[in-house]
Design an enzyme around this catalytic site. Sequence first.
Site, short mmCIF file in Angstrom:
data_model
loop_
_atom_site.label_atom_id
_atom_site.label_comp_id
_atom_site.label_asym_id
_atom_site.label_seq_id
_atom_site.Cartn_x
_atom_site.Cartn_y
_atom_site.Cartn_z
N ILE A 157 -8.84 11.04 3.58
CA ILE A 157 -7.54 9.78 4.03
C ILE A 157 -8.10 9.43 5.00
O ILE A 157 -7.64 8.55 5.33
CB ILE A 157 -6.07 10.42 3.11
CG1 ILE A 157 -6.88 11.03 1.43
CG2 ILE A 157 -5.82 9.68 3.95
CD1 ILE A 157 -4.82 11.12 1.21
N THR A 243 2.63 8.87 4.52
CA THR A 243 1.99 8.72 2.56
C THR A 243 1.88 10.42 2.64
O THR A 243 0.91 10.12 1.08
CB THR A 243 1.09 7.78 2.58
OG1 THR A 243 -0.53 8.52 4.02
CG2 THR A 243 1.11 7.31 2.86
N ALA A 244 1.99 11.56 3.40
CA ALA A 244 1.56 12.91 2.36
C ALA A 244 2.18 13.15 1.86
O ALA A 244 1.73 13.45 0.65
CB ALA A 244 1.12 13.08 3.66
N ARG A 245 3.11 14.27 1.97
CA ARG A 245 4.45 14.87 0.66
C ARG A 245 5.50 14.54 1.91
O ARG A 245 4.96 14.90 2.78
CB ARG A 245 3.70 16.12 0.41
CG ARG A 245 2.61 15.89 -0.57
CD ARG A 245 3.32 15.64 -1.63
NE ARG A 245 2.41 15.98 -2.41
CZ ARG A 245 1.51 14.58 -2.90
NH1 ARG A 245 1.42 13.74 -2.48
NH2 ARG A 245 0.27 14.64 -3.62
N ASP A 269 6.57 6.90 2.22
CA ASP A 269 6.19 7.05 0.99
C ASP A 269 6.27 8.31 0.25
O ASP A 269 6.66 8.12 -0.92
CB ASP A 269 4.15 7.00 0.53
CG ASP A 269 3.95 5.70 -0.62
OD1 ASP A 269 4.70 5.18 -1.31
OD2 ASP A 269 3.23 6.36 -0.89
N GLU A 274 11.97 14.53 -2.78
CA GLU A 274 11.81 13.05 -4.12
C GLU A 274 12.14 13.76 -6.08
O GLU A 274 12.01 14.10 -6.52
CB GLU A 274 10.21 12.67 -4.65
CG GLU A 274 9.31 12.00 -4.48
CD GLU A 274 7.14 12.17 -4.27
OE1 GLU A 274 7.59 11.80 -3.43
OE2 GLU A 274 7.08 11.42 -4.91
N HIS A 292 5.64 6.74 -3.15
CA HIS A 292 4.60 7.31 -3.62
C HIS A 292 3.60 6.61 -4.35
O HIS A 292 3.30 6.58 -5.60
CB HIS A 292 4.99 8.75 -4.01
CG HIS A 292 4.36 9.30 -4.08
ND1 HIS A 292 4.76 10.80 -5.05
CD2 HIS A 292 3.08 9.54 -4.19
CE1 HIS A 292 3.36 11.84 -4.66
NE2 HIS A 292 2.83 10.52 -3.99
N ILE A 293 3.41 5.19 -3.80
CA ILE A 293 2.52 4.39 -4.39
C ILE A 293 1.22 4.55 -3.85
O ILE A 293 0.50 3.31 -3.72
CB ILE A 293 2.89 3.15 -4.89
CG1 ILE A 293 3.85 2.48 -3.19
CG2 ILE A 293 4.03 2.66 -6.06
CD1 ILE A 293 4.19 1.01 -3.49
O1 LIG Z 1 -1.62 13.22 -3.63
C1 LIG Z 1 -2.22 12.31 -4.72
O2 LIG Z 1 -3.14 11.94 -5.45
C2 LIG Z 1 -1.21 10.97 -3.66
O3 LIG Z 1 -0.06 11.43 -3.62
C3 LIG Z 1 -0.89 10.06 -4.91
O4 LIG Z 1 0.13 10.69 -6.48
P1 LIG Z 1 0.75 10.40 -7.70
O5 LIG Z 1 -1.29 9.81 -8.38
O6 LIG Z 1 1.16 10.83 -8.16
O7 LIG Z 1 0.62 8.75 -7.15
#
Ligand SMILES: O=C(O)[C@H](O)COP(=O)(O)O
Length: 319
Positions: A157, A243-245, A269, A274, A292-293
């Site tokens: 990524i 967008t990591a965690r 995200d 969560e 988380h999209i």
């Molecule tokens: O680690 C991942 O691939 C992403 O965070 C996506 O998570 P998700 O499959 O729950 O959308």
Amino acid sequence: MKVLANDGISEAGIRLLEENGIEFLNQRVSPEHLENFINENKVDVLLVRSATKVSKELVDACSSLKIIGRGGIGMDNIAVDYAREKGLKVINTPTASSKSVAELVFGHFFTMARFLHESNRLMPLEGDTRFKDLKKDFKNAFELSGKTLGVIGFGSIGQEVIKMGIALGMKVKVCTRKPKTENLQLDFFDGQTVNFEITSTNNMEEFLKDSDFISINTPKTTEYILSTPEFEQMKTGVFIVNTARGGVLDEVAMLKFIENKKIAGVALDVFESEPKPELALLMNPALSLSPHIAGSTVDAQTKIGIELAKKLIALKKDL
Ligand SMILES: O=C(O)[C@H](O)COP(=O)(O)O
């Protein structure tokens, strides 16, 4: 081989499994019934995304399970080491969603740099006074081109984020645990290589001082990567995207630095709490938020389904 994809899998993935004689159980089972369901149906393969947790207890309780597959990248919802110790195979799809995640990173950067999140919320239904006020309020916007993009993490990524940054004319700096000077081969310009600076996470000061836009693209960590000391070292007016965690960025400390205007904007995200983000985050206009999209595009999910199916087809003969 019997497969349960408890958080769903793309039609393309299901088709490929079935064409290769793999039985697909088209069902989603709640956490409290999962153990029974797997045992009663003698499920061999459990596929999950991030919603279904695969604990040590579940691994112990389900003797038919031979493979756990993560449709996506982060495996922090799976007791990976334990499952492997017990002889299970654990697989994921490390690159299939990288482009989608990187595109969301830039979606958030553009959103914050041009106030799109606020514009969408505040555009007046009628009357032009408010329109003119908003036009004035949002004039302190920025181009990404020419600015410095700081990418934390150099996995698939991180590398997609770097490529997109370069394509936009950004200067790129990378911060990673395993630094080595490298040229990244860009696949959109035939054979062209681009130099960029790589820094160790132990030596983040320069990286933080120079970055106008920071994207975090690491796996989940046990300690914050960005907290008070790092926010203090950042350039005033920095934009950050996570967008990591949840847990790689200290949300409470971050809010203080937004308040004192050191940080211009943060996009999240993923969240420390969560799937119920703190109200203080939900109410803050400097934040651009998504649920988380980052990997949730039709394209990424199609690629994920196909990659998982191909891996299972290859593993089938060894079961
Ligand atoms: O680690 C991942 O691939 C992403 O965070 C996506 O998570 P998700 O499959 O729950 O959308």
